[in-house]
Design a protein around this motif. Structure first.
Motif, PDB file in Angstrom:
ATOM      1  N   ASP A  26      -7.991  10.929  -3.839  1.00  0.00           N
ATOM      2  CA  ASP A  26      -8.227  10.548  -2.445  1.00  0.00           C
ATOM      3  C   ASP A  26      -7.288   9.409  -2.045  1.00  0.00           C
ATOM      4  OD1 ASP A  26      -9.433   9.148  -0.109  1.00  0.00           O
ATOM      5  OD2 ASP A  26     -11.014  10.646  -0.355  1.00  0.00           O
ATOM      6  N   HIS A  27      -6.351   9.716  -1.157  1.00  0.00           N
ATOM      7  CA  HIS A  27      -5.363   8.709  -0.757  1.00  0.00           C
ATOM      8  C   HIS A  27      -6.001   7.519  -0.038  1.00  0.00           C
ATOM      9  CE1 HIS A  27      -2.086  11.210  -2.052  1.00  0.00           C
ATOM     10  NE2 HIS A  27      -2.499  12.210  -1.285  1.00  0.00           N
ATOM     11  N   PHE A  28      -7.066   7.770   0.723  1.00  0.00           N
ATOM     12  CA  PHE A  28      -7.718   6.636   1.386  1.00  0.00           C
ATOM     13  C   PHE A  28      -8.375   5.721   0.355  1.00  0.00           C
ATOM     14  CE2 PHE A  28     -11.235   4.427   3.527  1.00  0.00           C
ATOM     15  CZ  PHE A  28     -10.462   3.635   4.374  1.00  0.00           C
ATOM     16  N   ALA A  29      -8.895   6.284  -0.730  1.00  0.00           N
ATOM     17  CA  ALA A  29      -9.481   5.455  -1.793  1.00  0.00           C
ATOM     18  C   ALA A  29      -8.420   4.514  -2.362  1.00  0.00           C
ATOM     19  CB  ALA A  29     -10.072   6.333  -2.891  1.00  0.00           C
ATOM     20  N   THR A  30      -7.215   5.028  -2.579  1.00  0.00           N
ATOM     21  CA  THR A  30      -6.137   4.186  -3.100  1.00  0.00           C
ATOM     22  C   THR A  30      -5.769   3.109  -2.093  1.00  0.00           C
ATOM     23  OG1 THR A  30      -5.278   6.217  -4.104  1.00  0.00           O
ATOM     24  CG2 THR A  30      -3.919   4.252  -4.293  1.00  0.00           C
ATOM     25  N   LEU A  31      -5.670   3.494  -0.829  1.00  0.00           N
ATOM     26  CA  LEU A  31      -5.348   2.542   0.236  1.00  0.00           C
ATOM     27  C   LEU A  31      -6.409   1.443   0.306  1.00  0.00           C
ATOM     28  CD1 LEU A  31      -2.979   2.735   2.317  1.00  0.00           C
ATOM     29  CD2 LEU A  31      -4.639   3.627   3.929  1.00  0.00           C
ATOM     30  N   LEU A  32      -7.675   1.832   0.167  1.00  0.00           N
ATOM     31  CA  LEU A  32      -8.773   0.867   0.197  1.00  0.00           C
ATOM     32  C   LEU A  32      -8.760  -0.024  -1.044  1.00  0.00           C
ATOM     33  CD1 LEU A  32     -11.302  -0.346   1.424  1.00  0.00           C
ATOM     34  CD2 LEU A  32     -12.598   1.590   0.501  1.00  0.00           C
ATOM     35  N   GLY A  33      -8.504   0.559  -2.203  1.00  0.00           N
ATOM     36  CA  GLY A  33      -8.400  -0.250  -3.420  1.00  0.00           C
ATOM     37  C   GLY A  33      -7.335  -1.319  -3.284  1.00  0.00           C
ATOM     38  N   MET A  34      -6.211  -0.943  -2.683  1.00  0.00           N
ATOM     39  CA  MET A  34      -5.132  -1.912  -2.466  1.00  0.00           C
ATOM     40  C   MET A  34      -5.580  -3.007  -1.506  1.00  0.00           C
ATOM     41  SD  MET A  34      -1.988  -2.313  -3.491  1.00  0.00           S
ATOM     42  CE  MET A  34      -1.309  -3.940  -3.271  1.00  0.00           C
ATOM     43  N   LEU A  35      -6.329  -2.657  -0.503  1.00  0.00           N
ATOM     44  CA  LEU A  35      -6.866  -3.657   0.423  1.00  0.00           C
ATOM     45  C   LEU A  35      -7.730  -4.667  -0.329  1.00  0.00           C
ATOM     46  CD1 LEU A  35      -7.495  -4.541   3.471  1.00  0.00           C
ATOM     47  CD2 LEU A  35      -9.587  -3.216   3.150  1.00  0.00           C
ATOM     48  N   LEU A  36      -8.555  -4.166  -1.250  1.00  0.00           N
ATOM     49  CA  LEU A  36      -9.471  -5.026  -2.001  1.00  0.00           C
ATOM     50  C   LEU A  36      -8.758  -5.870  -3.056  1.00  0.00           C
ATOM     51  CD1 LEU A  36     -12.354  -2.440  -2.568  1.00  0.00           C
ATOM     52  CD2 LEU A  36     -12.302  -4.295  -0.887  1.00  0.00           C
ATOM     53  N   ASP A  37      -7.511  -5.535  -3.357  1.00  0.00           N
ATOM     54  CA  ASP A  37      -6.755  -6.221  -4.410  1.00  0.00           C
ATOM     55  C   ASP A  37      -6.191  -7.550  -3.904  1.00  0.00           C
ATOM     56  OD1 ASP A  37      -5.482  -6.808  -6.796  1.00  0.00           O
ATOM     57  OD2 ASP A  37      -3.773  -5.516  -6.392  1.00  0.00           O
ATOM     58  N   GLN A  38      -7.089  -8.507  -3.760  1.00  0.00           N
ATOM     59  CA  GLN A  38      -6.697  -9.872  -3.400  1.00  0.00           C
ATOM     60  C   GLN A  38      -7.811 -10.809  -3.826  1.00  0.00           C
ATOM     61  OE1 GLN A  38      -5.966  -9.557   0.785  1.00  0.00           O
ATOM     62  NE2 GLN A  38      -8.107  -9.492   1.315  1.00  0.00           N
ATOM     63  N   GLN A  39      -7.428 -11.898  -4.461  1.00  0.00           N
ATOM     64  CA  GLN A  39      -8.382 -12.900  -4.940  1.00  0.00           C
ATOM     65  C   GLN A  39      -9.488 -12.279  -5.784  1.00  0.00           C
ATOM     66  OE1 GLN A  39      -9.574 -14.674  -1.194  1.00  0.00           O
ATOM     67  NE2 GLN A  39      -8.010 -16.241  -1.412  1.00  0.00           N
ATOM     68  N   ARG A  77       4.638   1.071   8.863  1.00  0.00           N
ATOM     69  CA  ARG A  77       3.305   1.644   9.069  1.00  0.00           C
ATOM     70  C   ARG A  77       2.278   0.979   8.154  1.00  0.00           C
ATOM     71  NH1 ARG A  77       4.620   8.166   9.352  1.00  0.00           N
ATOM     72  NH2 ARG A  77       5.972   8.089  11.189  1.00  0.00           N
ATOM     73  N   LEU A  78       2.653   0.736   6.917  1.00  0.00           N
ATOM     74  CA  LEU A  78       1.735   0.066   5.980  1.00  0.00           C
ATOM     75  C   LEU A  78       1.455  -1.366   6.434  1.00  0.00           C
ATOM     76  CD1 LEU A  78       3.211   1.401   2.626  1.00  0.00           C
ATOM     77  CD2 LEU A  78       0.922   1.920   3.535  1.00  0.00           C
ATOM     78  N   ARG A  79       2.490  -2.069   6.873  1.00  0.00           N
ATOM     79  CA  ARG A  79       2.317  -3.453   7.363  1.00  0.00           C
ATOM     80  C   ARG A  79       1.372  -3.514   8.548  1.00  0.00           C
ATOM     81  NH1 ARG A  79       8.081  -4.591   7.251  1.00  0.00           N
ATOM     82  NH2 ARG A  79       7.980  -3.949   9.408  1.00  0.00           N
ATOM     83  N   ASP A  80       1.360  -2.458   9.350  1.00  0.00           N
ATOM     84  CA  ASP A  80       0.512  -2.423  10.543  1.00  0.00           C
ATOM     85  C   ASP A  80      -0.961  -2.190  10.225  1.00  0.00           C
ATOM     86  OD1 ASP A  80       2.711  -2.855  12.150  1.00  0.00           O
ATOM     87  OD2 ASP A  80       2.852  -0.789  12.877  1.00  0.00           O
ATOM     88  N   LEU A  81      -1.263  -1.790   8.995  1.00  0.00           N
ATOM     89  CA  LEU A  81      -2.658  -1.529   8.625  1.00  0.00           C
ATOM     90  C   LEU A  81      -3.464  -2.821   8.614  1.00  0.00           C
ATOM     91  CD1 LEU A  81      -2.147   0.872   5.577  1.00  0.00           C
ATOM     92  CD2 LEU A  81      -2.824   1.517   7.906  1.00  0.00           C
ATOM     93  N   PRO A  82      -4.714  -2.782   9.072  1.00  0.00           N
ATOM     94  CA  PRO A  82      -5.570  -3.963   8.996  1.00  0.00           C
ATOM     95  C   PRO A  82      -5.718  -4.399   7.537  1.00  0.00           C
ATOM     96  CG  PRO A  82      -6.616  -2.249  10.315  1.00  0.00           C
ATOM     97  CD  PRO A  82      -5.399  -1.635   9.682  1.00  0.00           C
ATOM     98  N   LYS A 122       1.708  -6.822   0.443  1.00  0.00           N
ATOM     99  CA  LYS A 122       0.811  -5.717   0.092  1.00  0.00           C
ATOM    100  C   LYS A 122       1.445  -4.380   0.486  1.00  0.00           C
ATOM    101  CE  LYS A 122      -3.585  -6.565   0.403  1.00  0.00           C
ATOM    102  NZ  LYS A 122      -4.122  -6.567  -0.942  1.00  0.00           N
ATOM    103  N   ALA A 123       2.103  -4.343   1.640  1.00  0.00           N
ATOM    104  CA  ALA A 123       2.764  -3.117   2.097  1.00  0.00           C
ATOM    105  C   ALA A 123       3.895  -2.730   1.149  1.00  0.00           C
ATOM    106  CB  ALA A 123       3.290  -3.302   3.516  1.00  0.00           C
ATOM    107  N   LYS A 124       4.678  -3.695   0.711  1.00  0.00           N
ATOM    108  CA  LYS A 124       5.777  -3.401  -0.218  1.00  0.00           C
ATOM    109  C   LYS A 124       5.239  -2.904  -1.561  1.00  0.00           C
ATOM    110  CE  LYS A 124       9.392  -6.336   1.634  1.00  0.00           C
ATOM    111  NZ  LYS A 124      10.335  -7.436   1.372  1.00  0.00           N
ATOM    112  N   ILE A 125       4.185  -3.536  -2.044  1.00  0.00           N
ATOM    113  CA  ILE A 125       3.596  -3.105  -3.312  1.00  0.00           C
ATOM    114  C   ILE A 125       3.064  -1.680  -3.188  1.00  0.00           C
ATOM    115  CG2 ILE A 125       1.703  -3.510  -4.946  1.00  0.00           C
ATOM    116  CD1 ILE A 125       2.063  -6.555  -4.330  1.00  0.00           C
TER     117      ILE A 125
END
Length: 191
Positions: A20-33, A119-124, A130-133
């Motif tokens: 699930d690509h959204f799961a990966t996108l969400l995991g990346m969002l959570l990957d901070q602190q 497009r990645l940078r524009d994501l909330p 994070k977009a580059k990673i």
């Protein structure tokens, strides 16, 4: 590329990230602190608690109920409630701008690497780093290689590097990435 991701260091969580690509996108969002592998386990925790992982259901969930779900131990993040709000914001954005399909971020209109990065940078919840990673993760592990992706990803796109989640393929590479980050932090502190 059909490589199974190994970001959560947990077979079931990694299977969800792979499928699930959204799961990966969400995991990346959570990957901070928060430790990387725990962040990438967040989508699986949500799936377990919601009876499946569905971007539409995440977006439409009652905000208070979703916060409670995300903050219930083991929480999806050390800041479970605020990350729940961010997760819903990300889900809504992907639905509104990409028809609910995360992969449209890197496929719609056959974009080049610079455009995917934009497009990645524009994501909330996503910024430049994070977009580059994430772009590097797409190129290195998902076979998503639009023209100029390595240059757009910067150092994160470097072949053979061990600097980010984009380079984690197993426990050994996770340890190497941690060591790189530790050394980078020490060098920055010494300045």
């Amino acid at each position: 590329m059909t490589r199974t991701l190994c970001l959560a260091q947990d077979a079931e969580a990694d299977r969800l990230l792979t499928e699930d690509h959204f799961a990966t996108l969400l995991g990346m969002l959570l990957d901070q602190q928060y430790p990387m592998e725990h962040a990438f386990r967040g989508p699986k925790k949500i799936a377990d608690r919601m009876g499946g992982f569905d971007i539409q259901r995440i977006a439409e969930a009652d905000p208070q109920e979703f916060e409670d779900l995300a903050a219930t131990p083991p929480a999806i993040h050390r800041y479970g409630r605020s990350m729940a709000r961010r997760a819903q914001e990300l889900a809504r954005y992907v639905i509104e701008h990409y028809d609910g399909k995360a992969e449209n971020i890197w496929t719609a209109g056959d974009p080049d690497g610079k455009e995917v990065l934009r497009r990645l940078r524009d994501l909330p919840g996503y910024g430049e780093q994070k977009a580059k990673i994430f772009l590097a993760l797409l190129g290195k592990q998902r076979g998503v290689r639009p023209e100029g992706w390595r240059a757009a990803a910067g150092a994160y796109g470097d072949e053979g590097s061990r600097r980010s989640v984009a380079d984690v393929t197993d426990a050994e590479s996770l340890a190497q990435v941690r060591e790189f980050k530790k050394q980078a932090k020490a060098a920055a502190k010494a300045k």
